[in-house]
Design a protein around this motif. Structure first.
Motif, PDB file in Angstrom:
ATOM      1  N   ALA A 175       0.836  -1.203   0.000  1.00 40.79           N
ATOM      2  CA  ALA A 175       0.000   0.000   0.000  1.00 40.79           C
ATOM      3  C   ALA A 175       0.871   1.253   0.000  1.00 40.79           C
ATOM      4  CB  ALA A 175      -0.926  -0.001   1.217  1.00 40.79           C
ATOM      5  N   THR A 176       0.264   2.371  -0.362  1.00 44.65           N
ATOM      6  CA  THR A 176       0.883   3.689  -0.248  1.00 44.65           C
ATOM      7  C   THR A 176       0.130   4.428   0.858  1.00 44.65           C
ATOM      8  OG1 THR A 176       1.477   3.692  -2.606  1.00 44.65           O
ATOM      9  CG2 THR A 176       1.433   5.829  -1.482  1.00 44.65           C
ATOM     10  N   PRO A 177       0.468   4.165   2.122  1.00 46.33           N
ATOM     11  CA  PRO A 177      -0.270   4.797   3.221  1.00 46.33           C
ATOM     12  C   PRO A 177      -0.049   6.308   3.210  1.00 46.33           C
ATOM     13  CG  PRO A 177       1.143   2.998   4.004  1.00 46.33           C
ATOM     14  CD  PRO A 177       1.564   3.332   2.614  1.00 46.33           C
ATOM     15  N   ILE A 178      -1.041   7.054   3.641  1.00 42.82           N
ATOM     16  CA  ILE A 178      -0.918   8.509   3.733  1.00 42.82           C
ATOM     17  C   ILE A 178      -1.328   8.967   5.130  1.00 42.82           C
ATOM     18  CG2 ILE A 178      -1.296   8.780   1.260  1.00 42.82           C
ATOM     19  CD1 ILE A 178      -4.100   9.792   1.840  1.00 42.82           C
ATOM     20  N   ALA A 179      -0.800  10.108   5.550  1.00 37.44           N
ATOM     21  CA  ALA A 179      -1.085  10.633   6.894  1.00 37.44           C
ATOM     22  C   ALA A 179      -1.353  12.132   6.821  1.00 37.44           C
ATOM     23  CB  ALA A 179       0.078  10.354   7.850  1.00 37.44           C
ATOM     24  N   ASP A 180      -2.320  12.577   7.571  1.00 32.77           N
ATOM     25  CA  ASP A 180      -2.714  13.981   7.654  1.00 32.77           C
ATOM     26  C   ASP A 180      -1.646  14.727   8.457  1.00 32.77           C
ATOM     27  OD1 ASP A 180      -3.785  16.429   8.545  1.00 32.77           O
ATOM     28  OD2 ASP A 180      -5.809  15.642   8.681  1.00 32.77           O
ATOM     29  N   VAL A 181      -0.845  15.586   7.791  1.00 34.22           N
ATOM     30  CA  VAL A 181       0.298  16.188   8.474  1.00 34.22           C
ATOM     31  C   VAL A 181      -0.094  17.337   9.396  1.00 34.22           C
ATOM     32  CG1 VAL A 181       2.107  15.398   6.917  1.00 34.22           C
ATOM     33  CG2 VAL A 181       0.844  17.476   6.336  1.00 34.22           C
ATOM     34  N   ALA A 182      -1.304  17.884   9.247  1.00 34.80           N
ATOM     35  CA  ALA A 182      -1.781  18.843  10.249  1.00 34.80           C
ATOM     36  C   ALA A 182      -2.112  18.112  11.543  1.00 34.80           C
ATOM     37  CB  ALA A 182      -3.004  19.594   9.722  1.00 34.80           C
ATOM     38  N   ALA A 183      -2.759  16.946  11.426  1.00 33.33           N
ATOM     39  CA  ALA A 183      -3.063  16.144  12.607  1.00 33.33           C
ATOM     40  C   ALA A 183      -1.788  15.621  13.257  1.00 33.33           C
ATOM     41  CB  ALA A 183      -3.978  14.979  12.221  1.00 33.33           C
ATOM     42  N   VAL A 184      -0.809  15.242  12.439  1.00 35.48           N
ATOM     43  CA  VAL A 184       0.474  14.788  12.981  1.00 35.48           C
ATOM     44  C   VAL A 184       1.111  15.895  13.807  1.00 35.48           C
ATOM     45  CG1 VAL A 184       2.834  14.116  12.364  1.00 35.48           C
ATOM     46  CG2 VAL A 184       0.896  13.061  11.192  1.00 35.48           C
ATOM     47  N   TRP A 208      -1.058  15.800   3.084  1.00 36.28           N
ATOM     48  CA  TRP A 208      -0.883  14.384   3.352  1.00 36.28           C
ATOM     49  C   TRP A 208       0.546  13.960   3.013  1.00 36.28           C
ATOM     50  CZ3 TRP A 208      -4.902  11.345   5.275  1.00 36.28           C
ATOM     51  CH2 TRP A 208      -6.178  11.899   5.218  1.00 36.28           C
ATOM     52  N   SER A 209       1.158  13.250   3.932  1.00 34.94           N
ATOM     53  CA  SER A 209       2.413  12.571   3.629  1.00 34.94           C
ATOM     54  C   SER A 209       2.095  11.217   3.011  1.00 34.94           C
ATOM     55  CB  SER A 209       3.240  12.379   4.914  1.00 34.94           C
ATOM     56  OG  SER A 209       2.531  11.550   5.829  1.00 34.94           O
ATOM     57  N   HIS A 210       3.124  10.519   2.572  1.00 35.48           N
ATOM     58  CA  HIS A 210       2.912   9.180   2.034  1.00 35.48           C
ATOM     59  C   HIS A 210       4.128   8.306   2.311  1.00 35.48           C
ATOM     60  CE1 HIS A 210       5.144  11.219  -1.184  1.00 35.48           C
ATOM     61  NE2 HIS A 210       5.559  10.009  -1.575  1.00 35.48           N
ATOM     62  N   GLY A 211       3.966   7.008   2.159  1.00 29.33           N
ATOM     63  CA  GLY A 211       5.052   6.059   2.363  1.00 29.33           C
ATOM     64  C   GLY A 211       4.795   4.822   1.519  1.00 29.33           C
ATOM     65  N   ARG A 212       5.424   3.712   1.896  1.00 25.59           N
ATOM     66  CA  ARG A 212       5.189   2.456   1.178  1.00 25.59           C
ATOM     67  C   ARG A 212       5.348   1.284   2.124  1.00 25.59           C
ATOM     68  NH1 ARG A 212       9.352  -0.378  -2.864  1.00 25.59           N
ATOM     69  NH2 ARG A 212       9.870  -1.361  -0.868  1.00 25.59           N
ATOM     70  N   GLU A 213       4.403   0.351   2.043  1.00 17.71           N
ATOM     71  CA  GLU A 213       4.528  -0.903   2.770  1.00 17.71           C
ATOM     72  C   GLU A 213       5.446  -1.858   2.018  1.00 17.71           C
ATOM     73  OE1 GLU A 213      -0.050  -1.112   4.573  1.00 17.71           O
ATOM     74  OE2 GLU A 213       0.631  -2.541   3.050  1.00 17.71           O
ATOM     75  N   ALA A 214       6.001  -2.822   2.739  1.00 16.23           N
ATOM     76  CA  ALA A 214       6.651  -3.955   2.089  1.00 16.23           C
ATOM     77  C   ALA A 214       5.590  -4.744   1.321  1.00 16.23           C
ATOM     78  CB  ALA A 214       7.322  -4.836   3.134  1.00 16.23           C
ATOM     79  N   PHE A 215       6.036  -5.574   0.380  1.00 12.99           N
ATOM     80  CA  PHE A 215       5.048  -6.286  -0.437  1.00 12.99           C
ATOM     81  C   PHE A 215       5.622  -7.577  -0.984  1.00 12.99           C
ATOM     82  CE2 PHE A 215       7.353  -3.492  -3.307  1.00 12.99           C
ATOM     83  CZ  PHE A 215       7.552  -4.250  -4.457  1.00 12.99           C
ATOM     84  N   THR A 216       4.715  -8.393  -1.497  1.00 14.69           N
ATOM     85  CA  THR A 216       5.107  -9.586  -2.243  1.00 14.69           C
ATOM     86  C   THR A 216       4.496  -9.513  -3.631  1.00 14.69           C
ATOM     87  OG1 THR A 216       3.181 -10.882  -1.502  1.00 14.69           O
ATOM     88  CG2 THR A 216       5.167 -10.981  -0.131  1.00 14.69           C
ATOM     89  N   GLY A 217       5.099 -10.247  -4.570  1.00 13.79           N
ATOM     90  CA  GLY A 217       4.614 -10.229  -5.941  1.00 13.79           C
ATOM     91  C   GLY A 217       5.117  -9.000  -6.684  1.00 13.79           C
TER      92      GLY A 217
END
Length: 317
Positions: free
Chosen positions: A126-135, A292-301
């Motif tokens: 996934a490409t998780p995102i986070a509300d940087v004002a809330a952070v 919003w910030s973003h990141g990346r989870e590890a994955f398979t496939g």
């Protein structure tokens, strides 16, 4: 780290279910509606249209009204697959990419990002995102005040055989081009032995959204700090390269190291405000890069997420 099995959490994200068909045509037909969704929520997800590749995504980018930006002062490996369209960061599948706002370490950054799922991973990814004002509201007050008062110092080393070479980072073979870029962009630089380059940028760790006026947590602290590395890798790199020769590091503005515990507190705030969903082929995610910030989870496939950037915002502005 293995790929995560997690449920979708789309709270705060405007979601539009399309009736199938061509994504670019759908986006063009809903341009005003999607623009309002981005202004209100800072992020929208369109799903249900046909998938595709770089050329199809480029038509979507055009329908969004993007003027795609080049990826300059690079921090991660990625390829430009067609004009203004890049692969997402090409790190090994087992690696997690922490939350960050794109190019928040730089002198300029994109205001909007568009992500397109050409190939969905088997699991995770996934490409998780986070509300940087809330952070920002959730980060301990003493940490916020220290970052506000002291600022941040980004130190980057290119060409050690670990991380990016300066030619890849600045997309040039010319030292003179690099020096002109640094001088124009507020970076100090130093050429080191063995054709290596070090740059240093002093920057605030907080920002105010230019449209909403809302204060936000806007920096690369949790991604560039040494503690983002696995402990054994961190120890090995420092032993081989030295404390001041890591590919990326971030200190307080006066050069004082930032304690791991401080960064852990910030990671905790991000964790409490992160939203994620599992990619489906043809999904389009558009985010306001200062909401919003973003990141990346590890994955398979196999996983292929494409990205385009638009609406440059300069630090001076």
């Amino acid at each position: 780290m293995t790929a995560q099995a997690a449920t979708d959490d789309l709270a705060g994200i405007a979601v539009t279910e399309a009736p199938g068909g061509d994504l670019a045509a759908f986006v063009a037909s809903r341009a005003e509606e999607l623009g309002r969704a981005l202004a209100e929520h800072g992020a929208f997800l369109v799903r249900g249209c046909a998938g595709g590749g770089p050329e199809e995504f480029r038509r979507v980018v055009d329908a969004l009204g993007f003027a795609p930006l080049p990826y300059t002062e690079r921090s991660t490996p990625r390829d430009e697959v067609t004009s203004g369209v890049y692969t997402s960061t090409e790190y090994p599948a087992r690696e997690v990419i922490p939350q960050h706002c794109e190019s928040s370490y730089a002198g300029a950054w994109p205001g909007r990002l568009a992500f397109f799922c050409a190939t969905a991973p088997e699991s995770g990814g996934a490409t998780p995102i986070a509300d940087v004002a809330a952070v920002l509201r959730d980060v301990p007050a003493d940490v916020v005040e220290t970052v506000r008062a002291r600022g941040l110092r980004y130190v980057r080393n290119y060409g050690s055989g670990v991380g990016l070479d300066w030619r890849a980072a600045f997309q040039t073979e010319s030292r003179e081009d690099v020096e002109r870029f640094c001088a124009a962009g507020g970076l100090s630089w130093e050429w080191l032995e063995d054709d290596c380059l070090r740059t240093v940028r002093h920057a605030p760790g907080l920002a105010v959204h230019p449209r909403t006026g809302v204060p936000v947590w806007f920096n690369h602290l949790v991604l560039f700090h040494q503690s983002a590395l696995r402990p054994e890798i961190r120890e090995a790199l420092i032993a081989v390269l030295g404390e001041d020769r890591l590919p990326n590091d971030v200190l307080y503005g006066d050069g004082t190291p930032i304690p791991d515990a401080v960064v852990d507190a910030v990671r905790g705030a991000f964790a409490r405000h992160t939203r994620r969903f599992s990619w489906r082929p043809g999904d389009l995610l558009v985010i306001d890069n200062m909401r919003w910030s973003h990141g990346r989870e590890a994955f398979t496939g196999e996983r292929r997420i494409l990205v385009s950037m638009s609406d440059a915002i300069s630090r001076e502005a």
